[in-house]
Design a protein around this motif. Sequence first.
Motif, short mmCIF file in Angstrom:
data_model
loop_
_atom_site.label_atom_id
_atom_site.label_comp_id
_atom_site.label_asym_id
_atom_site.label_seq_id
_atom_site.Cartn_x
_atom_site.Cartn_y
_atom_site.Cartn_z
N GLY A 137 22.43 46.99 37.57
CA GLY A 137 22.91 46.38 38.80
C GLY A 137 23.00 47.39 39.92
N ASP A 138 23.51 48.59 39.60
CA ASP A 138 23.63 49.62 40.61
C ASP A 138 22.27 50.13 41.05
OD1 ASP A 138 26.35 49.46 40.49
OD2 ASP A 138 26.56 51.07 39.01
N LEU A 139 21.41 50.39 40.07
CA LEU A 139 20.15 51.06 40.37
C LEU A 139 19.11 50.15 40.99
CD1 LEU A 139 19.93 53.23 37.16
CD2 LEU A 139 20.19 54.08 39.47
N LEU A 140 19.06 48.90 40.53
CA LEU A 140 18.01 48.01 41.00
C LEU A 140 18.47 47.04 42.07
CD1 LEU A 140 15.98 47.18 37.80
CD2 LEU A 140 15.50 48.84 39.58
N SER A 141 19.73 46.56 41.96
CA SER A 141 20.15 45.61 42.96
C SER A 141 20.85 46.25 44.14
CB SER A 141 21.06 44.55 42.41
OG SER A 141 21.43 44.76 41.12
N ALA A 142 21.21 47.55 44.02
CA ALA A 142 21.88 48.22 45.13
C ALA A 142 20.94 48.28 46.33
CB ALA A 142 22.31 49.62 44.71
N LYS A 143 21.50 47.95 47.48
CA LYS A 143 20.71 47.94 48.71
C LYS A 143 21.27 48.95 49.70
CE LYS A 143 19.22 43.12 48.24
NZ LYS A 143 19.08 41.81 48.90
N LEU A 144 20.53 49.17 50.76
CA LEU A 144 20.96 50.11 51.78
C LEU A 144 22.29 49.68 52.40
CD1 LEU A 144 17.41 50.57 53.08
CD2 LEU A 144 18.86 52.50 52.53
N ASP A 161 16.98 45.97 52.26
CA ASP A 161 16.01 46.39 51.24
C ASP A 161 16.73 47.22 50.18
OD1 ASP A 161 13.63 46.75 49.90
OD2 ASP A 161 12.50 47.31 51.69
N PHE A 162 16.03 47.42 49.05
CA PHE A 162 16.63 48.12 47.92
C PHE A 162 16.56 49.64 48.08
CE2 PHE A 162 15.19 44.02 46.16
CZ PHE A 162 16.40 43.57 45.61
N LEU A 163 17.57 50.30 47.54
CA LEU A 163 17.60 51.76 47.55
C LEU A 163 16.39 52.34 46.84
CD1 LEU A 163 21.35 52.58 46.82
CD2 LEU A 163 20.18 52.60 49.01
N PHE A 164 15.98 51.67 45.76
CA PHE A 164 14.84 52.18 45.00
C PHE A 164 13.58 52.16 45.86
CE2 PHE A 164 11.48 52.19 41.80
CZ PHE A 164 11.91 53.22 40.99
N ASN A 165 13.43 51.13 46.70
CA ASN A 165 12.27 51.08 47.59
C ASN A 165 12.33 52.18 48.64
OD1 ASN A 165 11.10 48.92 46.30
ND2 ASN A 165 12.05 47.38 47.61
N ALA A 166 13.55 52.53 49.06
CA ALA A 166 13.70 53.64 50.00
C ALA A 166 13.26 54.94 49.35
CB ALA A 166 15.17 53.74 50.45
#
Length: 586
Positions: free
Chosen positions: A135-142, A215-220
Amino acid sequence: MEEVKNFLNTIHPFDTLTPQQLDLLVSHTDIGYYQEGEEIVLNRFFIIIKGSAQEIQEDNVVEIYHEKDFFDIQALLGKKDAHFVAVEETLLYEIDKETFLEVFHKNSTFKQYFFQTISQKIDKLKEQKSLSQVGDLLSAKLEDIPLTPLYKVEASTPIKDAVKNMQHLLLVQKGNLEGVVTSSDLKKVILHAIDFATPIESIATFPAITIQYDDFLFNALLLMTSKNIKHLIVKKENTSIGSVEIGDLLSFFSNQSYLLARKVERADSTEDLKYVTDKFIQMVEILYHKGIKTRYLAKLVSELNEKVYKKVYDLTFGIDGTFLLLGSQGRGEQLLRTDQDNAFIVKNPADKQAALKKAEEFVAALELLGYPRCKGNIMLNNPQWNKTTKEWEETLLSWIEHPNETNMMYMSIFLDAKAVYGNQEQFENLKRILFDHVSDNAGFLSQMARPVMQFENPLNMFGFFRKARTIDLKKGGIFAVVHGVRVLALQYHIHNTNTVERLKEISNLGILEKSFVTDLIESFETLNSFRLRASLHNIQKGLDATNSIDVTTLNKLERDILKESFKTIEKFKEFLSYHYKLSMVS
């Protein structure tokens, strides 16, 4: 009694019971011992403490249960006719039938577990593996993290005035265009003795690279890794509202993907690169155990691999042209360093011989970095995969005119190609030859789709594993999805090479129902996740990566999810068989 309670609390869904319900079950639990071959009479609910048991229906073994597996609610409810036999000396907790059913009917969460859908089971599997960080890693957003405030100046502002209130960076406004100035840009002012009265736009970088607030942190992180930058401007719709730094993301993800990318960029030799690439597997393992989905992990690995290939190209090759990645790397689906699959389009025909000569050095360098040579010799040191534009045009047309099994395979490989260096338009023009000549040819597409049916479904007609232990995940399902989607992409002019992205476009075109595409993507993800887990386990033991998994290492929930995934993929194969009339293709 306390020991039984602690044991049950480690097993889902028993951890959803109230303390009183758990105490009730424990108080009506005994321990049973069964010798190898002894039948286990289904008059209770059983949980294996040690050993294993097999379920038999109509004289066929349909399932094997191991430690912490349990059975069988369906039998207690009178919905299944089966019997169980101990495979070896086995210890079980035996819960009284009436007591178990009493708790079963009173606790709705506990009850619902036994009738969950595949997506719900997958969610529970992630919870069981302690992947709450998903939840933190994938759903976390900016929007979930603090952003660095922006200081905005007009492009005409003198450097001296513009930097007075600068902290991390400046946002430079030039009409509708936005640029950025960082501390690195200010160093240029000093080094090049630029007049402080010069407008700030002279040292700004336009346009600023941006990302949306939702957008997602992972995409950043992916964007920073691919662009080799340390910050992004964050926008809310059309308004810049702050910035995010690489340090913020690294502290959140606690991995070294960005640092590895930087080290690749700075490498001056293949020896320097080897030091970096040797850390790739460690990064993959860390992120996998943190719950990153394999398709997102593959994107990150692909970004890093592309940087490695580009660096090796600069260090060893240097011939003007277009460098192509093929296979899983071309699709952006490579998770571990597998065989090299690459090709080259020579820009200047006069460089053809030099390109072939240099290609061997290039391939050898990649081999040194841990990328094995392709067993099928599909590499740019092979003249068949290192050609001028005109030669490639002739080759593609020859494949189309002579659609034998080998040429069909070569076309499939080329369709997945991605240009990572050189003239992208030149490459797309070549790929367009395939789309223009084949997309509307029903007979050709049917022949091309035929291989999806060549491998047997790992499940039998009753939905049980055909083999008791080892299953080849690639042959059993991954290949059918990748190739079936590839042929559909060719038919419907979808130029994206990634399997999941192709599926999304197929869904948007209405070729497959959105709900089915969602299930198919999840099933594809499941098989890739299990394959990665098995490969990482092998690598830790000094063995090669693998496409197979030992199903006895999976718990009951994981085996159920794997079965559901194969069933979904089998439905996809049935669709392809009907769509391309494969039963009529010889």
